[in-house]
Write a protein that holds these residues in place. Structure first.
Motif, mmCIF file in Angstrom:
data_model
loop_
_atom_site.group_PDB
_atom_site.id
_atom_site.type_symbol
_atom_site.label_atom_id
_atom_site.label_comp_id
_atom_site.label_asym_id
_atom_site.label_seq_id
_atom_site.Cartn_x
_atom_site.Cartn_y
_atom_site.Cartn_z
ATOM 1 N N LEU A 102 0.829 -1.201 0.000
ATOM 2 C CA LEU A 102 0.000 0.000 0.000
ATOM 3 C C LEU A 102 0.864 1.251 0.000
ATOM 4 O O LEU A 102 1.998 1.231 0.468
ATOM 5 N N THR A 103 0.314 2.319 -0.500
ATOM 6 C CA THR A 103 0.995 3.603 -0.475
ATOM 7 C C THR A 103 0.939 4.142 0.947
ATOM 8 O O THR A 103 -0.112 4.172 1.559
ATOM 9 N N ILE A 104 2.062 4.552 1.464
ATOM 10 C CA ILE A 104 2.114 5.084 2.821
ATOM 11 C C ILE A 104 2.217 6.598 2.741
ATOM 12 O O ILE A 104 3.102 7.136 2.077
ATOM 13 N N ASP A 105 1.312 7.280 3.406
ATOM 14 C CA ASP A 105 1.328 8.742 3.438
ATOM 15 C C ASP A 105 2.276 9.174 4.549
ATOM 16 O O ASP A 105 1.973 9.047 5.725
ATOM 17 N N ARG A 106 3.451 9.650 4.162
ATOM 18 C CA ARG A 106 4.438 10.097 5.137
ATOM 19 C C ARG A 106 4.472 11.621 5.251
ATOM 20 O O ARG A 106 5.388 12.184 5.823
ATOM 21 N N SER A 107 3.470 12.275 4.705
ATOM 22 C CA SER A 107 3.476 13.737 4.689
ATOM 23 C C SER A 107 3.283 14.308 6.101
ATOM 24 O O SER A 107 2.633 13.715 6.947
ATOM 25 N N ARG A 108 3.874 15.466 6.308
ATOM 26 C CA ARG A 108 3.715 16.165 7.587
ATOM 27 C C ARG A 108 2.255 16.510 7.840
ATOM 28 O O ARG A 108 1.799 16.499 8.971
ATOM 29 N N THR A 109 1.524 16.836 6.774
ATOM 30 C CA THR A 109 0.136 17.268 6.958
ATOM 31 C C THR A 109 -0.704 16.175 7.604
ATOM 32 O O THR A 109 -1.627 16.482 8.346
ATOM 33 N N LEU A 110 -0.381 14.927 7.341
ATOM 34 C CA LEU A 110 -1.123 13.832 7.968
ATOM 35 C C LEU A 110 -0.935 13.861 9.486
ATOM 36 O O LEU A 110 -1.900 13.769 10.238
ATOM 37 N N ASP A 119 -3.868 26.626 19.771
ATOM 38 C CA ASP A 119 -3.767 27.943 20.409
ATOM 39 C C ASP A 119 -4.754 28.069 21.561
ATOM 40 O O ASP A 119 -4.466 28.684 22.577
ATOM 41 N N THR A 120 -5.937 27.515 21.381
ATOM 42 C CA THR A 120 -6.965 27.561 22.421
ATOM 43 C C THR A 120 -7.404 26.140 22.746
ATOM 44 O O THR A 120 -8.388 25.645 22.207
ATOM 45 N N ARG A 129 -0.193 15.583 22.438
ATOM 46 C CA ARG A 129 0.979 16.444 22.415
ATOM 47 C C ARG A 129 1.063 17.139 21.060
ATOM 48 O O ARG A 129 0.999 16.503 20.015
ATOM 49 N N GLY A 130 1.216 18.447 21.083
ATOM 50 C CA GLY A 130 1.260 19.213 19.852
ATOM 51 C C GLY A 130 2.587 19.915 19.650
ATOM 52 O O GLY A 130 3.319 20.178 20.594
ATOM 53 N N ILE A 131 2.891 20.190 18.398
ATOM 54 C CA ILE A 131 4.116 20.898 18.035
ATOM 55 C C ILE A 131 3.749 22.105 17.192
ATOM 56 O O ILE A 131 2.658 22.193 16.651
ATOM 57 N N ASN A 132 4.691 23.016 17.057
ATOM 58 C CA ASN A 132 4.532 24.121 16.127
ATOM 59 C C ASN A 132 5.193 23.668 14.823
ATOM 60 O O ASN A 132 6.419 23.576 14.747
ATOM 61 N N PRO A 133 4.419 23.353 13.793
ATOM 62 C CA PRO A 133 4.995 22.804 12.565
ATOM 63 C C PRO A 133 5.927 23.762 11.832
ATOM 64 O O PRO A 133 6.740 23.331 11.025
ATOM 65 N N GLU A 134 5.839 25.050 12.146
ATOM 66 C CA GLU A 134 6.712 26.018 11.487
ATOM 67 C C GLU A 134 8.114 26.037 12.095
ATOM 68 O O GLU A 134 9.075 26.422 11.437
#
Length: 162
Positions: A102-110, A119-120, A129-134
């Motif tokens: 199968l095709t594996i979606d390795r994109s950051r957006t996933l 933010d809120t 757990r969240g990160i700042n993608p920028e």
């Protein structure tokens, strides 16, 4: 009565009549018909054969477990266990014959869909757990540093528990 009362009334009656006429012309006769009327909502007996002929594109985790039981059990014990395999690996239609892998979606957006810092933080999603993608390794695939099948592995390594 004066015409300013009758005119809007005639317009309203005309609109209702137009809607009923359109419904009579456009809606199939067997729409919503069942033993108990509209029991099945948008069900139409006339297109049951069409729906039976539709090929299901996505399978379930149970389908993946048939061949990949060890992986499914392993990820099932991780925080990603609630995520269906096909969210990352794509639809299993035709697998394992075509395509063999199968095709594996390795994109950051996933990953960012769930792991972007909120933010809120006002929902249950805030517990993830969240990160700042920028600022957090911009442009790099998350799987270069993080194993999605063992998302807690990096934390365990940091604490010397592996």
């Amino acid at each position: 009565m004066k015409s300013h009362v009758w005119r809007p009334l005639f317009v309203a009656v005309g609109l209702v009549a137009l809607i009923l006429l359109a419904r009579h012309v456009l809606v199939p006769k067997d729409f919503g018909v069942g033993e108990r009327g509209y029991m099945y909502g948008w069900h139409r007996e006339g297109n049951e054969a069409e729906w039976k002929a539709v090929t299901v594109k996505y399978r379930t985790t149970a389908y993946c477990r048939e061949c990949h039981g060890e992986k499914v059990e392993s990820i099932g014990r991780s925080p990603h266990g609630a995520i269906a395999c096909e969210n990352c690996h794509g639809p299993a239609l035709g697998h394992p014959k075509d395509p063999p892998t199968l095709t594996i979606d390795r994109s950051r957006t996933l990953c960012i869909r769930c792991h972007a810092k909120l933010d809120t933080p006002s929902s249950g999603r805030a517990r993830i757990r969240g990160i700042n993608p920028e600022t957090h390794n911009p442009g790099a695939e998350c799987s270069l540093c993080h194993d999605p099948h063992h998302p807690n592995l990096e934390e365990l390594k940091r604490h010397g528990q592996t």
